[in-house]
Design a protein around this motif. Structure first.
Motif, PDB file in Angstrom:
ATOM      1  N   VAL A 246       0.825  -1.216   0.000  1.00  0.00           N
ATOM      2  CA  VAL A 246       0.000   0.000   0.000  1.00  0.00           C
ATOM      3  C   VAL A 246       0.862   1.271   0.000  1.00  0.00           C
ATOM      4  CG1 VAL A 246      -1.763   1.301   1.249  1.00  0.00           C
ATOM      5  CG2 VAL A 246      -1.974  -1.167   1.043  1.00  0.00           C
ATOM      6  N   ARG A 247       2.015   1.254   0.727  1.00  0.00           N
ATOM      7  CA  ARG A 247       2.876   2.456   0.742  1.00  0.00           C
ATOM      8  C   ARG A 247       3.300   2.836  -0.663  1.00  0.00           C
ATOM      9  NH1 ARG A 247       5.076   3.714   5.930  1.00  0.00           N
ATOM     10  NH2 ARG A 247       4.424   2.054   7.304  1.00  0.00           N
ATOM     11  N   GLN A 248       3.748   1.799  -1.415  1.00  0.00           N
ATOM     12  CA  GLN A 248       4.161   2.051  -2.796  1.00  0.00           C
ATOM     13  C   GLN A 248       2.940   2.427  -3.644  1.00  0.00           C
ATOM     14  OE1 GLN A 248       7.412   2.169  -3.623  1.00  0.00           O
ATOM     15  NE2 GLN A 248       6.649   3.023  -5.558  1.00  0.00           N
ATOM     16  N   GLY A 249       1.812   1.791  -3.339  1.00  0.00           N
ATOM     17  CA  GLY A 249       0.562   2.096  -4.063  1.00  0.00           C
ATOM     18  C   GLY A 249       0.190   3.565  -3.893  1.00  0.00           C
ATOM     19  N   SER A 274      -7.361  -4.630   1.569  1.00  0.00           N
ATOM     20  CA  SER A 274      -6.803  -5.588   2.526  1.00  0.00           C
ATOM     21  C   SER A 274      -6.032  -4.832   3.591  1.00  0.00           C
ATOM     22  CB  SER A 274      -5.883  -6.602   1.823  1.00  0.00           C
ATOM     23  OG  SER A 274      -4.814  -5.928   1.225  1.00  0.00           O
ATOM     24  N   GLY A 275      -5.589  -5.577   4.609  1.00  0.00           N
ATOM     25  CA  GLY A 275      -4.797  -4.992   5.679  1.00  0.00           C
ATOM     26  C   GLY A 275      -5.657  -4.238   6.675  1.00  0.00           C
ATOM     27  N   ASP A 276      -4.988  -3.482   7.531  1.00  0.00           N
ATOM     28  CA  ASP A 276      -5.689  -2.705   8.557  1.00  0.00           C
ATOM     29  C   ASP A 276      -6.260  -1.449   7.898  1.00  0.00           C
ATOM     30  OD1 ASP A 276      -6.343  -0.849  10.560  1.00  0.00           O
ATOM     31  OD2 ASP A 276      -4.986  -1.838  11.966  1.00  0.00           O
ATOM     32  N   LEU A 277      -7.550  -1.495   7.652  1.00  0.00           N
ATOM     33  CA  LEU A 277      -8.182  -0.432   6.851  1.00  0.00           C
ATOM     34  C   LEU A 277      -8.184   0.911   7.587  1.00  0.00           C
ATOM     35  CD1 LEU A 277     -11.179  -2.498   5.374  1.00  0.00           C
ATOM     36  CD2 LEU A 277      -9.019  -1.912   4.248  1.00  0.00           C
ATOM     37  N   ALA A 278      -8.170   0.881   8.924  1.00  0.00           N
ATOM     38  CA  ALA A 278      -8.128   2.145   9.676  1.00  0.00           C
ATOM     39  C   ALA A 278      -6.755   2.785   9.520  1.00  0.00           C
ATOM     40  CB  ALA A 278      -8.449   1.880  11.141  1.00  0.00           C
ATOM     41  N   ARG A 279      -5.733   1.999   9.766  1.00  0.00           N
ATOM     42  CA  ARG A 279      -4.368   2.531   9.690  1.00  0.00           C
ATOM     43  C   ARG A 279      -4.045   2.972   8.265  1.00  0.00           C
ATOM     44  NH1 ARG A 279       0.323  -0.080   8.753  1.00  0.00           N
ATOM     45  NH2 ARG A 279      -0.718  -2.104   8.895  1.00  0.00           N
ATOM     46  N   LEU A 280      -4.362   2.109   7.318  1.00  0.00           N
ATOM     47  CA  LEU A 280      -4.007   2.415   5.922  1.00  0.00           C
ATOM     48  C   LEU A 280      -4.791   3.613   5.384  1.00  0.00           C
ATOM     49  CD1 LEU A 280      -3.720  -1.218   4.518  1.00  0.00           C
ATOM     50  CD2 LEU A 280      -1.851   0.389   5.021  1.00  0.00           C
ATOM     51  N   SER A 281      -6.044   3.744   5.798  1.00  0.00           N
ATOM     52  CA  SER A 281      -6.815   4.900   5.292  1.00  0.00           C
ATOM     53  C   SER A 281      -6.264   6.193   5.894  1.00  0.00           C
ATOM     54  CB  SER A 281      -8.311   4.737   5.590  1.00  0.00           C
ATOM     55  OG  SER A 281      -8.539   4.663   6.973  1.00  0.00           O
ATOM     56  N   SER A 299     -11.935   4.889  -0.637  1.00  0.00           N
ATOM     57  CA  SER A 299     -12.974   3.860  -0.622  1.00  0.00           C
ATOM     58  C   SER A 299     -12.331   2.571  -0.097  1.00  0.00           C
ATOM     59  CB  SER A 299     -13.455   3.676  -2.070  1.00  0.00           C
ATOM     60  OG  SER A 299     -14.330   2.589  -2.145  1.00  0.00           O
ATOM     61  N   VAL A 300     -13.071   1.801   0.681  1.00  0.00           N
ATOM     62  CA  VAL A 300     -12.507   0.544   1.182  1.00  0.00           C
ATOM     63  C   VAL A 300     -13.479  -0.610   0.945  1.00  0.00           C
ATOM     64  CG1 VAL A 300     -11.144   1.692   2.981  1.00  0.00           C
ATOM     65  CG2 VAL A 300     -13.407   0.782   3.544  1.00  0.00           C
ATOM     66  N   SER A 301     -12.900  -1.808   0.903  1.00  0.00           N
ATOM     67  CA  SER A 301     -13.687  -3.041   0.800  1.00  0.00           C
ATOM     68  C   SER A 301     -12.877  -4.132   1.488  1.00  0.00           C
ATOM     69  CB  SER A 301     -13.952  -3.398  -0.672  1.00  0.00           C
ATOM     70  OG  SER A 301     -12.737  -3.400  -1.396  1.00  0.00           O
ATOM     71  N   ASN A 302     -13.417  -5.295   1.605  1.00  0.00           N
ATOM     72  CA  ASN A 302     -12.809  -6.500   2.177  1.00  0.00           C
ATOM     73  C   ASN A 302     -13.663  -7.048   3.303  1.00  0.00           C
ATOM     74  OD1 ASN A 302     -11.166  -8.663   2.709  1.00  0.00           O
ATOM     75  ND2 ASN A 302      -9.610  -7.509   3.837  1.00  0.00           N
ATOM     76  N   LEU A 312     -14.469   0.805  12.183  1.00  0.00           N
ATOM     77  CA  LEU A 312     -13.527   1.656  11.443  1.00  0.00           C
ATOM     78  C   LEU A 312     -13.747   3.132  11.790  1.00  0.00           C
ATOM     79  CD1 LEU A 312     -13.569  -0.194   7.995  1.00  0.00           C
ATOM     80  CD2 LEU A 312     -11.637  -0.018   9.598  1.00  0.00           C
ATOM     81  N   PHE A 313     -15.008   3.548  11.883  1.00  0.00           N
ATOM     82  CA  PHE A 313     -15.264   4.951  12.257  1.00  0.00           C
ATOM     83  C   PHE A 313     -14.875   5.202  13.710  1.00  0.00           C
ATOM     84  CE2 PHE A 313     -18.416   5.391   8.590  1.00  0.00           C
ATOM     85  CZ  PHE A 313     -17.506   6.112   7.832  1.00  0.00           C
ATOM     86  N   ALA A 314     -15.115   4.207  14.562  1.00  0.00           N
ATOM     87  CA  ALA A 314     -14.730   4.378  15.974  1.00  0.00           C
ATOM     88  C   ALA A 314     -13.220   4.563  16.089  1.00  0.00           C
ATOM     89  CB  ALA A 314     -15.193   3.176  16.785  1.00  0.00           C
ATOM     90  N   GLN A 315     -12.465   4.004  15.124  1.00  0.00           N
ATOM     91  CA  GLN A 315     -11.006   4.160  15.129  1.00  0.00           C
ATOM     92  C   GLN A 315     -10.567   5.449  14.420  1.00  0.00           C
ATOM     93  OE1 GLN A 315      -9.071   0.260  13.918  1.00  0.00           O
ATOM     94  NE2 GLN A 315     -11.204  -0.372  14.028  1.00  0.00           N
TER      95      GLN A 315
END
Ligand SMILES: Nc1ncnc2c1ncn2[C@@H]1O[C@H](COP(=O)(O)OP(=O)(O)OP(=O)(O)O)[C@@H](O)[C@H]1O
Ligand SMILES: O=P(O)(O)OC[C@H]1O[C@H](OP(=O)(O)OP(=O)(O)O)[C@H](O)[C@@H]1O
Ligand SMILES: O=C(O)c1cccnc1
Length: 495
Positions: A246-249, A274-281, A299-302, A312-315
């Motif tokens: 994701v970093r490279q993405g 994929s991955g931790d959607l809170a951290r990555l977003s 936008s997220v999915s998985n 996710l919003f609570a985070q």
């Protein structure tokens, strides 16, 4: 395979369980062609441990009834069926009766998108007992699944707090028409769009899509893939960041977003799958903001559902939209509503008075409610529903300010506010009573109903039960019939 709109099916009358046809033949042979019945479709428990369900599928009932015609081909097929014990399953004289037979049913239903609660009729079917039986399976098939999906989607939409949700479920749905039903019911319940193109064509639902991991994998590098997609879809470009890293993405997507700006275009959004959607977003938002690209949405999915979205919003995840597939289309973790179709009254002919009937059960909660029923929904001054009272059609309401609990005849509720009839006529003597008001109207109705629902009933965790009870006279009738049944009094028959 050619797929047509399932709301305008051709083989609809054979889309049933065999026993409906054998019972119809039995009624016909027993001389009960003129006998009439009243059935109610209802469920006993809210799905997903929730406090409500969203009525759905009712907008297709009129199409179902009007298309319910046994064609020559259907009759030919039935004529060829053999009984396991030998000989034809259906008599030719009965099949002649069925050929071009039209259902003479009168049907009332909860309007699509409205909220509905355990044990109250969501659809009431009246007419010749043969016709009532013939329509049972197809009707339950229509309303049970769509009501379940609409309820699931309403929960997901609630968790998304106004951020768009897209139905991504087709690939995991229960068959092609299951996927269509998911798209339709989800849109009514508040989904913003669907990835299902056929649903877009048939129902006019907005379609939405990004690209798959395979797109990135098919190019020599992720950057090449992003550039090619931006070039090919500059006006609806959403880049998927997590094929490799994701970093490279993020870096590659920022490069392409800048290149798009130079070409006078804008990268619409990125998707993380994929991955931790809170951290990555959060990382993605920070990087895009820092790069001067605050307009690029996330936008997220998985494997999302109402609970992961809430979490996710609570985070504090800065997510703008959601793609929800498997858990929406399969109604995880409850794959069926358990809606049933129960006989509540019979009469010998259309001119005769109805005789209420009851089914007892060892389990008190399974005891049915007798009589031709209607439902009054009480609204307070702010237009919020406060309670539903099931009454008897054509009978005066003894006390409009009090109702009896369905499960506990000794408990009663005070009622206040303005009562409004919940069921509306959709079919009259086999013909649509009015044009269905369409999925946009159902969607608006659902949005309004959910907005006005008591938050204590709407919450996911241990919701309060919405009060549904019986009008005094109906409670008494049910009590008396149960008593008579237990005492073994002779029951009337449909004849
Ligand atoms: N921050 C988060 N909080 C709660 N749930 C999350 C969070 N991030 C992701 N999830 C959910 O956790 C589940 C599993 O995610 P996980 O990252 O373990 O799987 P994955 O990324 O699909 O695995 P893989 O890397 O093998 O593809 C998914 O349902 C996902 O939606
Ligand atoms: O997770 P869901 O809620 O079911 O949403 C649908 C899923 O379908 C796709 O995955 P899939 O692995 O099928 O294809 P892909 O290679 O495009 O990711 C997409 O990326 C989502 O993860
Ligand atoms: O368009 C998408 O991103 C999509 C559609 C269906 C399933 N998964 C993803």
């Amino acid at each position: 395979m050619s797929l047509t709109d399932p709301t305008r099916p051709t083989d609809v009358c054979l889309n049933t369980d065999l026993y409906e046809l054998t019972m119809a033949q039995g009624f016909w042979e027993s001389g009960l062609v003129d006998s009439q019945a009243c059935f109610n479709a209802f469920f006993r428990e809210n799905p997903f441990d929730g406090g409500y369900a969203v009525a759905c599928g009712m907008g297709q009932i009129a199409d179902l009834v009007e298309n319910f015609v046994f064609t020559d081909e259907d009759v030919e097929y039935l004529a060829g069926l053999e009984a396991p014990g030998g000989g034809p399953m259906f008599k030719s004289s009965f099949l002649e009766y069925l050929r071009n037979h039209r259902l003479d049913l009168t049907i009332d239903a909860v309007p699509e998108g409205e909220l509905v609660f355990p044990r109250e009729p969501m659809v009431r079917v009246m007419g010749p007992v043969i016709d009532c039986q013939l329509i049972e399976t197809a009707l339950l098939n229509l309303v049970n699944f769509q009501t379940l999906v609409a309820t699931k989607c309403a929960r997901v939409v609630r968790a998304a707090e106004g951020h768009p949700v897209s139905d991504f479920g087709l690939r995991r749905a229960q068959g092609p028409d299951g996927g269509l039903a998911v798209a339709r019911a989800s849109y009514i319940a508040g989904a913003a769009s669907t990835s299902n193109v056929l649903a877009g064509k048939i129902y006019g639902i907005p379609v939405f899509g990004t690209h798959a991991h395979s797109w990135v994998m098919a190019f020599p590098s992720e950057l090449d893939a992003f550039r090619a997609f931006a070039k090919s879809s500059p006006k609806n470009c959403v880049l998927l960041l997590d094929t490799y890293d994701v970093r490279q993405g993020i870096k590659n997507a920022i490069t392409v977003a800048k290149e798009m700006e130079q070409a006078g275009e804008r990268l619409a959004a990125i998707r993380i799958d994929s991955g931790d959607l809170a951290r990555l977003s959060k990382q993605t938002r920070a990087a895009f903001d820092e790069a001067g690209l605050p307009y690029v949405k996330i936008s997220v999915s998985n494997d999302l559902d109402e609970y992961t979205i809430q979490s996710l919003f609570a985070q504090g995840a800065p997510i703008d939209s959601f793609g929800v597939g498997t858990k929406l289309a399969t109604c995880d973790p409850q794959p069926s509503l358990g809606g049933v179709y129960k006989l509540s009254a019979i009469r010998g002919g259309a001119a005769e008075p109805w005789t209420p009937v009851i089914k007892l059960s060892e389990q008190a909660y399974k005891r049915t409610i007798p009589g031709v029923q209607r439902v009054l929904r009480y609204y307070d001054d702010a237009g919020c529903p406060t309670a539903d009272m099931i009454c008897l059609e054509g009978q005066p309401v003894a006390d409009p300010s009090r109702m009896t609990d369905i499960l506990d005849p000794f408990a009663s509720y005070e009622l206040s506010g303005t009562p409004v009839e919940l069921l509306e006529r959709v079919v009259e003597h086999g013909r649509r009573a009015k044009e269905p008001d369409g999925i946009e109207a159902a969607r608006d109705r659902c949005k309004g109903a959910l907005m006005r629902l008591d938050p204590a009933v709407a919450r996911f965790l241990n919701p309060q039960a919405y009060p549904v009870g019986l009008e005094g006279g109906l409670a008494q009738l049910r009590h008396d019939l149960a008593h008579e049944e237990r005492a073994g009094s002779s029951r009337p028959t449909v004849g």
